[in-house]
Design an enzyme around this catalytic site. Structure first.
Site: not given
Length: 470
Positions: A37, A66, A429
């Protein structure tokens, strides 16, 4: 080889508190039920002796667990660790997500990274608990599940669209990973069937996400025929491995709704990976904001705008071209120049090869900058420069700077958006210097660069915030 396991107590605490910030960072594997999970799964937290914590869904699947059909751990946000890391494992995880193993096999992946198959398998198994084949298999299974539950495609068509070699392999894998047959998963479908080639998926992210900051950045730089923002969301054309595509991305609470129109459904996984990359959806905003917010000069803007992301890229070459075009001109002027590079009916940004074939008249710029663009395209077309996640970041930056006409500003901007470097910075910049001045920070390149050392390893995020200063 033993599957790597994580610090038990730290993971146990996160799982017990159902902390969604850890979704995608690890999975909880329950030995008594053989189900894994998300940490945030609402199911009852298992007893200590019945739980293991593993780094990836692929690692859990390799151990015979699973996927939980309640919390869908395979659909959790990607790990922020693999997203920002620039080492071989981080680069491999990004390339696998983009479908390189399905298209080119493990040898192709290893070749992109410059390692042998065996050494790459060893590194991935040590770090994430599974080798490249197992990681690719987990991704194929997730792609198949999405197609099963969201389209009306036949199951055999889905098997091959998801990348499986046979219908039998598809059936066995789905049954093994989800504990259901494909037909049983289809019974769970809740979404209406859509037009052929159209798939709608949910792209989860870690909250918070500042939507306006992300969308305004992209909208300001949108180029007609390539991308646009309207009331329905951000629309973007995609150049994908098996054909063109188009996506509409709409930011919702906890996820981005992505409606994808694909020429070939085999491109679903790479399309998802590129959209996640574009919106920086695997970021950890809490970690970023904690560092930047510790600076008194940035704290007010972090408090005002939590979860600002770095708008990244679906195409690294496109970003590098945009960076070159944007040298010493405004964003609006750069958009005008870029429109000239795109044929009116093309709908897609030119590839390196296509740009090289353009006549000089298509380059509305000084001759020196045109030569720079052609030199960049030649390096990419020849395979000497990888701008889509496979290359080493530092090495790629140096290769960029070795090209005539490309300096540190262009290389750092490309690293920030194309390479996903979270720590790129552009202290020269003008927009960043203007933002620094408004925030009360040093406003000369040397002094600002020195101050920015305290923002590591998140200087790219600081740059976005400074650009947003009024």
């Amino acid at each position: 080889m033993e599957v790597v396991e994580l610090d038990f107590e730290t993971c146990r605490k996160a799982a017990t508190s159902r902390d969604s910030r850890f979704d995608g960072v690890f999975v909880t594997a329950v030995k008594s039920t053989k189900i894994y999970c998300r940490p945030s799964c609402p199911a009852i937290v298992p007893k200590r002796e019945n739980v293991r914590f593993l780094p990836t869904a692929a690692a859990a699947q390799r151990e015979g667990f699973r996927a939980c059909l309640r919390c869908r751990p395979d659909a959790a946000p990607g790990s922020p660790d693999w997203d920002v890391r620039g080492d071989v494992v981080g680069r491999a995880m990004r390339l696998i997500a983009d479908g390189v193993v399905d298209r080119d096999g493990v040898p192709g992946l290893a070749g992109r990274l410059g390692y042998t198959d065996r050494h790459l398998h060893r590194m991935l198994s040590t770090e994430v608990g599974a080798g490249p084949l197992a990681l690719a298999r987990a991704q194929r299974a997730q792609t198949a599940r999405v197609l099963i539950e969201t389209t009306g495609l036949g199951l055999a068509d889905i098997a091959f669209a998801a990348g499986f070699g046979s219908v039998r392999q598809f059936n066995d894998t789905i049954r093994e990973i989800y504990g259901r047959t494909p037909s049983q998963l289809r019974e769970r479908r809740t979404l209406a069937e859509t037009d052929e080639g159209v798939v709608t998926v949910r792209l989860p992210y870690r909250a918070p996400l500042h939507a306006e900051a992300l969308l305004s950045f992209l909208s300001d730089r949108a180029v007609d025929g390539i991308d646009q923002l309207d009331a329905d969301g951000y629309h973007r054309n995609l150049r994908l491995p098996h054909g063109p595509g188009r996506v509409t991305l709409a930011i919702r609470e906890g996820h981005v709704a992505a409606t994808m129109r694909l020429t070939d459904l085999r491109d679903l996984a790479p399309a998802v990976a590129r959209c996640r990359r574009l919106f920086d959806l695997d970021a950890d905003p809490a970690a970023v904001d904690a560092v930047l917010g510790a600076d008194p000069a940035l704290a007010p803007m972090v408090l005002k705008e939590e979860g600002v992301r770095v708008p990244r890229a679906t195409d690294g070459f496109e970003i590098a071209v945009r960076a070159v075009v944007g040298q010493q001109i405004s964003v609006a002027a750069a958009r005008t120049v870029l429109r000239r590079l795109i044929a009116a009916d093309a709908g897609y940004f030119p590839s390196a090869e296509e740009l090289l074939a353009l006549p000089d008249g298509a380059f509305a710029m000084p001759e020196a900058r045109r030569r720079t663009l052609r030199g960049l395209a030649e390096a990419v077309a020849a395979g000497d420069l990888d701008l889509d996640g496979g290359g080493d970041r530092n090495e790629t930056i140096e290769k960029l700077k070795a090209l005539p006409g490309i300096g540190d500003w262009t290389a750092q901007y490309t690293a920030m958006r194309a390479l996903g470097d979270p720590d790129a910075f552009l202290p020269t910049d003008l927009g960043i210097l203007r933002g620094a001045r408004a925030a009360g920070l040093p406003d000369t390149p040397k002094a600002l660069a020195a101050h920015a050392e305290r923002w590591r390893p998140w200087r790219s995020y600081a740059a976005i915030r400074l650009w947003r200063m009024p």
